[in-house]
Scaffold this motif. Structure first.
Motif, PDB file in Angstrom:
ATOM      1  N   GLY A  54       0.581  -1.313  -0.049  1.00 27.10           N
ATOM      2  CA  GLY A  54      -0.044  -0.066   0.060  1.00 27.10           C
ATOM      3  C   GLY A  54       0.766   1.312  -0.047  1.00 27.10           C
ATOM      4  O   GLY A  54       0.402   2.348   0.030  1.00 27.10           O
ATOM      5  N   LYS A  57       4.031   1.549  -4.819  1.00 25.18           N
ATOM      6  CA  LYS A  57       4.847   0.859  -5.371  1.00 25.18           C
ATOM      7  C   LYS A  57       4.310   0.670  -6.915  1.00 25.18           C
ATOM      8  O   LYS A  57       4.776   1.092  -7.999  1.00 25.18           O
ATOM      9  N   THR A  58       3.028   0.155  -6.810  1.00 30.28           N
ATOM     10  CA  THR A  58       2.598  -0.576  -8.331  1.00 30.28           C
ATOM     11  C   THR A  58       1.966   0.594  -8.998  1.00 30.28           C
ATOM     12  O   THR A  58       2.279   0.920 -10.153  1.00 30.28           O
ATOM     13  N   THR A  59       1.450   1.741  -8.049  1.00 31.77           N
ATOM     14  CA  THR A  59       1.116   2.884  -8.815  1.00 31.77           C
ATOM     15  C   THR A  59       2.210   3.887  -9.610  1.00 31.77           C
ATOM     16  O   THR A  59       1.908   4.144 -10.653  1.00 31.77           O
TER      17      THR A  59
END
Ligand SMILES: Nc1ncnc2c1ncn2[C@@H]1O[C@H](COP(=O)(O)OP(=O)(O)O)[C@@H](O)[C@H]1O
Ligand SMILES: [Mg+2]
Lengths: 267, 374
Positions: A54, A57-59
């Motif tokens: 959360g 990182k993926t964003t």
């Protein structure tokens, strides 16, 4: 050849920046997933990005690869502002990503999944593909040779004719990597490539990643949320928490940074 | 008494056009995942080209022999269609040149116009997905049907009667046989083309985009372009099926009517049913399903449906035997689909890989690859 101590600052200044983000901000409703994120990737280096679940990182990967648009900030790739470019255009520049949750072409075989990633296949012109086999067959054989050698490299060769839907989670990660390599990328961003892959294979995989980086100058950004798993292969590390970069530098230093440790304890 | 030769010929012609039409849908829906519920409108393009454009071309080519100018012939095809086309067709019966010209013209122009309409329809296909797109395409097809039915310059003033088609096979002396040979030859050509297309990098690309658009983007594919190309190619082939149908006296009779060529049950529902039965994205499956359903169900049912309705005594449960007989083909195909989907959810022949390279060549390539480094 590790990048250590005072040397690193010099090295860092010397190595050319391939990809840079400047003050990226991304909000999802009330959540600020990225809050002014600036990072730099240097040519031929393996850069690690860690951070608890959360932390954004993926964003960040999605913004860099063009799957989501940032609210503020820029993505600069090899000196060019690519902030508004669609994903497939970024891929053409050599910037390739993999997905945290593997997204294979489910009904295609392993070989087909990798072959589909070949760049510039004349057989992908649908108006000649069915009419003139001669227009693409040689390219296709050459691509298949490359695909097989990449599959051999990631250890998926025995599975070449298996449908992707029949692979295990770890094998799907390997398939994603094979596709990125097949793409001939100069910059590869991998979202948690080690998750679900057995540890021995992880080490094998990362020694190959380092050799791609060292020998071919391929630039890597590897996302992990576990500290230390692959630190020996990494040149530089960033740590994120709550949408912000909270530490950067040599991997050991970043892992031992009190703020990083605290963020992992859910502080 | 059943005329077996005639039945076989009709059934074969039926199978042939349904194969083309279903293969066309398969490019869009099966291979690329575009839920085209408006498939009928692209078939209709073929009918419009035959009734209107090819009719006009044939009339202009034989105008001299009818004592009218080419311009007059061009107008009269629509304005006094039935009477004038009867004259034209009398002359066409002795004019192989004009007849063949009309056939070739339709074979070229219909796919071009069908492809053009597919290209237009691909714009919503770029923005919408799934159910929304399906309904949008269905609505487009219906809107176009209403427009063509009431805008008389296209298909004449009577939507249910339509335009008399140019009798382009009369000169052969055996028009029904030759028009059947024509549709079968066309279907075989399309089959061979589809096999080649499927087993090419493009076939693989279409299937990849269907499986995961994000992944396709992530390996540098222009997903929007692929969806557009699939709409163009699938729709062009559907228009070809419309041409084959409209020229065939067994299937269309001597005229094409807007109401019939836009029929969503005949030209959208049936291809969907056949594609699901055969296997989505499976060219051979589609072919097999068309042959099986055509040969086992359509033909025999047409002949024996009334006997069967009587034998089953459906009136005993309050169903009119006549209605039952008429619904029989739907009932049986519905039952067949349920049975196939229950036992073989991926269709009779499940989707195969795109074999771009012969299997026999693969071991050599693997050997060569092992000697190289990636
Ligand atoms: N598409 C989205 N819509 C709404 N919130 C999102 C979306 N993607 C991510 N988020 C939120 O943004 C924050 C960062 O998520 P993410 O980038 O997935 O973190 P990480 O990859 O570090 O685990 C999380 O709070 C997450 O819930
Ligand atoms: Mg993540």
């Amino acid at each position: 050849m590790s990048v250590a101590g005072a040397e690193s600052a010099v090295e860092a200044a010397r190595g050319d920046v391939v990809l840079e983000t400047r003050g990226l901000v991304k909000r999802f409703g009330g959540i600020v997933a990225l809050n002014g994120v600036s990072i730099r990737l240097r040519r031929g280096r393996v850069t690690l990005l860690i951070g608890p679940n959360g932390s954004g990182k993926t964003t960040l990967v999605n913004v860099i690869s063009g799957f989501i648009m940032p609210d503020e900030g820029q993505v600069i790739f090899r000196g060019r502002d690519i902030t508004r470019l669609p994903p497939h255009e970024r891929v053409k520049l050599g910037l390739v990503r993999t997905f945290q949750i593997p997204k294979p072409f489910q009904n295609l075989t392993v070989l087909e999944n990798v072959l589909a990633a070949a760049e510039g296949n004349p057989g992908e012109n649908p108006y000649i593909a069915g009419v003139s086999r001669g227009a693409w067959y040689r390219f296709e054989e050459e691509a298949a040779r490359r695909a097989f050698s990449i599959l051999d490299w990631v250890g998926l060769l025995p599975k070449w004719d298996t449908r992707a839907s029949d692979l295990s989670g770890g094998q799907l990660k390997l398939l994603e990597i094979a596709r990125a390599v097949m793409k001939g990328a100069n910059t590869i961003i991998m979202d948690e490539p080690a998750a679900g892959v057995n540890p021995r294979l992880v080490h094998e995989l990362f020694s190959r990643i380092t050799s791609l980086a060292r020998e071919r100058g391929v630039t890597f950004l590897i996302i992990e949320h576990r500290i230390g798993l692959i630190s020996e292969y990494v040149d530089y590390a960033y740590a994120m928490n709550m949408g912000e970069v909270i530490a950067e530098g040599r991997p050991e230093d970043v892992f031992n940074d009190p703020r990083v440790l605290e963020s992992y304890l859910g502080g | 008494m059943v005329n077996l030769a005639l039945l076989v010929e009709q059934t074969v012609a039926f199978i042939a056009i349904y194969y083309i039409l279903t293969a066309a849908l398969n490019v869009k829906a099966g291979m690329t995942g575009i839920p085209d519920f408006g498939h009928a409108m692209f078939f209709a393009v073929g009918g419009i080209v035959v009734g209107n454009l090819a009719g006009r071309l044939a009339a202009m080519l034989v105008a001299g022999q009818l004592g009218v100018s080419a311009g007059e012939a061009f107008r009269k095809v629509i304005e006094s269609n039935t009477a004038f086309m009867a004259e034209v067709n009398k002359v066409l019966a002795h004019s192989p040149g004009a007849s063949i010209a009309a056939i070739l013209f339709a074979l070229i122009v219909a796919p071009v116009l069908g492809g053009l309409l597919g290209w237009l329809a691909s714009y919503p296909a770029l923005r919408l997905r799934g159910d929304y797109l399906a309904i949008m395409l269905l609505a487009s097809s219906e809107a176009l049907r209403i427009f063509v039915m009431y805008y008389t310059p296209i298909m004449g003033a009577t939507p249910t009667v339509g335009l008399t088609t140019p009798a382009v096979f009369d000169w052969t002396g055996h028009p029904t046989e030759w028009s059947t040979v024509f549709v079968v030859a066309l279907a075989l050509l399309v089959f061979v083309y589809m096999e080649r297309f499927y087993n090419s990098p493009s076939g693989r690309l279409f299937r990849a985009v269907r499986d995961d658009e994000d992944s396709a983007e992530a390996i540098g594919k222009d997903v929007a372009k692929v969806r557009r190309d699939a709409m163009i190619i699938g729709s062009a082939l559907a228009a070809l099926a419309g041409v084959a149908y409209s020229f065939n006296p067994w299937l269309a009779g001597s005229s094409v009517a807007a109401q019939r060529i836009f029929d969503r049950v005949l030209w959208t529902f049936w291809p969907w049913a056949l594609m699901i039965l055969g296997g989505m994205s499976s060219n051979r499956g589609v072919g097999l399903a068309t042959v099986v359903v055509g040969a086992l169900l359509i033909g025999p049912i047409r002949i024996y449906k009334n006997d069967l309705a009587k034998a089953l005594h459906v009136e005993a449960i309050g169903i009119d035997p006549g209605n039952f007989a008429n619904a029989l083909e739907y009932i049986l195909v519905g039952a067949l689909i349920l049975a196939v989907l229950f036992f073989k959810p991926k269709g009779i022949i499940p989707e195969p890989p795109s074999r771009t390279i012969p299997r026999s060549r693969i071991p050599e390539l693997i050997e060569e690859a092992r000697r190289e480094q990636p």
